[in-house]
Design a protein around this motif. Structure first.
Motif, PDB file in Angstrom:
ATOM      1  N   GLY A 113       0.778  -1.235   0.000  1.00 38.64           N
ATOM      2  CA  GLY A 113       0.000   0.000   0.000  1.00 38.64           C
ATOM      3  C   GLY A 113       0.806   1.280   0.000  1.00 38.64           C
ATOM      4  N   GLY A 114       2.134   1.185  -0.091  1.00 41.91           N
ATOM      5  CA  GLY A 114       2.947   2.398  -0.068  1.00 41.91           C
ATOM      6  C   GLY A 114       2.625   3.344  -1.196  1.00 41.91           C
ATOM      7  N   LYS A 115       2.584   2.838  -2.413  1.00 34.54           N
ATOM      8  CA  LYS A 115       2.311   3.709  -3.551  1.00 34.54           C
ATOM      9  C   LYS A 115       0.830   4.075  -3.638  1.00 34.54           C
ATOM     10  N   SER A 116      -0.041   3.210  -3.098  1.00 36.26           N
ATOM     11  CA  SER A 116      -1.473   3.549  -3.062  1.00 36.26           C
ATOM     12  C   SER A 116      -1.731   4.734  -2.143  1.00 36.26           C
ATOM     13  N   THR A 117      -1.157   4.703  -0.938  1.00 34.17           N
ATOM     14  CA  THR A 117      -1.356   5.838  -0.031  1.00 34.17           C
ATOM     15  C   THR A 117      -0.646   7.081  -0.564  1.00 34.17           C
ATOM     16  N   LEU A 118       0.450   6.896  -1.288  1.00 28.98           N
ATOM     17  CA  LEU A 118       1.126   8.027  -1.927  1.00 28.98           C
ATOM     18  C   LEU A 118       0.216   8.685  -2.948  1.00 28.98           C
ATOM     19  N   LEU A 119      -0.361   7.886  -3.843  1.00 30.48           N
ATOM     20  CA  LEU A 119      -1.277   8.435  -4.846  1.00 30.48           C
ATOM     21  C   LEU A 119      -2.506   9.046  -4.190  1.00 30.48           C
ATOM     22  N   ASN A 120      -3.029   8.367  -3.177  1.00 35.13           N
ATOM     23  CA  ASN A 120      -4.215   8.869  -2.488  1.00 35.13           C
ATOM     24  C   ASN A 120      -3.979  10.237  -1.865  1.00 35.13           C
ATOM     25  N   SER A 121      -2.742  10.483  -1.423  1.00 34.59           N
ATOM     26  CA  SER A 121      -2.406  11.779  -0.835  1.00 34.59           C
ATOM     27  C   SER A 121      -2.535  12.911  -1.833  1.00 34.59           C
TER      28      SER A 121
END
Length: 456
Positions: A113-121
């Motif tokens: 989920g690292g890049k998912s939470t990055l994009l979500n930000s």
């Protein structure tokens, strides 16, 4: 780590790779990997930070690695522990994201989920993130990390890339952080060395092509594909980008970088497509390759979807649920079994379409169950940014009591309040407890509780 400790043939395979410097590379692997975190912009907090990551303003290096397990702010979702190179995906997304237009984004290989939470930000409420994980056993950690991030504009799915072929032109941006031979993670994951071989590089190259071919129809015309790996091998990087530009209607996008970032900008052999290489020893981070391409042809349109089975929900129950939500009229409410969920109302139709074609594991924010005239609140609601905190009790905890709560230990609190209460630490929610006259019932999810011993 000396040159001899790398897998046989590995260093030799890198000699012709763009920007590779053997001396600085080997020297970097003799030291521990740097530690960096990325702040959650939706949950401001007072966290001790170090030097800023050059390509991402919310990313920071730490001087030493703390015990994240015993930091309540970590469990509250105030930050994500992510190595600095990976944050470059956020720099790419900031460059290509259209101003003012809602976008639908897919992170295809999303766990943990690292890049998912990055994009979500980087998304607004009207934007939608679909975070997909192919491997079923890795879906829970992805869902948990998005729960901690707290927003109501994400959907978690568990599908093979070929399942997305039916969603023609649905997504504006697709990130494929592809499974790879893992050489960029040698410093952080010694086990990756045992799995590396030239034969595995070739197998990964073939798998990457299959994944990209499957996902291509789901990207709309003029949409963007972000491709990344944690490999240094040109077969998995520049060669794959060349293949995309040759076999499909895609053109390379030049992402601006600053010279002092020390990122190696490469050009592929056949199409001179841009790629961005990160080498330990040149940058403070781990190995990464990233590229961005724009789709120049329409793959057809998704057939119209009519949802004839719309739920008939109790108006009284809806009003009870909405009392717990900030700006409650901005959300669409649905039930899955006995659980009430909320997602930004802009994504109602998208949710119906995705439900028809994909296996959905999480949608928006799970609010809770209704028992009689009361809501039994869910952990997702506690950690969400949409909760109406004026509608619930809040119990601030000091550090020791916060850790006890996160261990799911019995709590002794000096309070006369009764009922469901948010347990908070430094203003951020950790979860729920129920305050009773003679005790406190700790409702922190048992599968998330801290099990390890606290370091001395």
């Amino acid at each position: 780590m000396s040159k001899a400790l790398f897998p046989p043939g590995f260093i030799g395979s890198l000699q012709s790779e763009p920007g590779f410097d053997e001396q600085s590379f080997v020297a970097a692997h003799e030291n521990e990997a740097s530690v960096s975190i990325r702040l959650n912009p939706f949950k401001p907090s007072d966290i001790k930070k170090g030097a800023q990551v050059p390509w991402y303003k919310e990313g920071f290096h730490l001087e030493k690695r703390p015990s994240f397990t015993f930091d309540p702010l970590f469990h509250a979702g105030a930050y994500y522990v992510q190595e600095a190179s990976s944050m470059f995906i956020g720099h790419i997304f900031n460059y290509i994201k259209p101003d003012g237009e809602p976008v639908k984004v897919l992170d295809l290989c999303a766990a943990p989920g690292g890049k998912s939470t990055l994009l979500n930000s980087l998304l607004s409420n009207t934007d939608l993130l679909v975070a997909n994980e192919i491997i079923k056993t890795r879906v829970p950690i992805l869902a948990d990390n998005l729960t901690r991030w707290g927003t109501a504009n994400s959907i978690v799915t568990n599908n093979d890339p070929r399942d997305f072929t039916r969603l023609k032109g649905f997504f504006d941006v697709i990130l494929v952080d592809a499974p790879c031979s893992g050489s960029g993670m040698f410093r952080k994951d010694a086990a990756a060395m045992d799995e590396w071989s030239q034969a595995n590089v070739v197998l990964c190259h073939q798998r990457q092509q299959r994944i990209l071919a499957d996902i291509y129809p789901a990207l709309k015309e003029d949409g963007y594909l972000i491709y990344s790996t944690c490999s240094y091998s040109h077969q998995e990087n520049e060669d794959v980008v060349d293949w995309l530009c040759t076999e499909f209607e895609m053109e390379s996008i030049n992402i601006p970088v600053q010279p002092d970032w020390n990122i190696t900008v490469s050009r592929s052999k056949e199409k001179a497509a841009y790629g961005y290489r990160f080498y330990p020893g040149k940058i403070l981070g781990e190995g990464l390759f990233a590229a961005c391409l724009k789709k120049t042809k329409d793959s057809g349109e998704l057939s119209a979807h009519k949802n004839s089975g719309q739920q008939k929900l109790s108006a009284k129950e809806i009003e009870l649920v909405k009392a717990y939500i900030n700006d409650a009229d901005n959300y669409y409410y649905l039930k899955v079994a006995d659980d009430w969920l909320a997602i930004d109302k802009h994504h109602h139709e998208s949710l119906n379409i995705l439900h028809k074609h994909l296996y959905i594991k999480k949608s928006g924010v799970r609010i809770g169950k209704i028992a009689g005239r009361d809501l039994v609140p869910d952990h997702e609601l506690a950690l969400s940014t949409i909760i109406n905190k004026d509608a619930v009790l809040q119990t601030p905890l000091n550090y020791d009591k916060a850790i006890a709560y996160l261990r799911k230990d019995n709590l002794v609190l000096n309070t006369t309040e009764k009922g469901w209460s948010l347990m908070t630490y430094e203003g951020l929610a950790l979860g729920w407890a129920k305050l009773l006259p003679n005790r406190v019932n700790n409702y922190y999810p048992k599968e998330l509780r801290i099990l390890s011993a606290q370091p001395v």
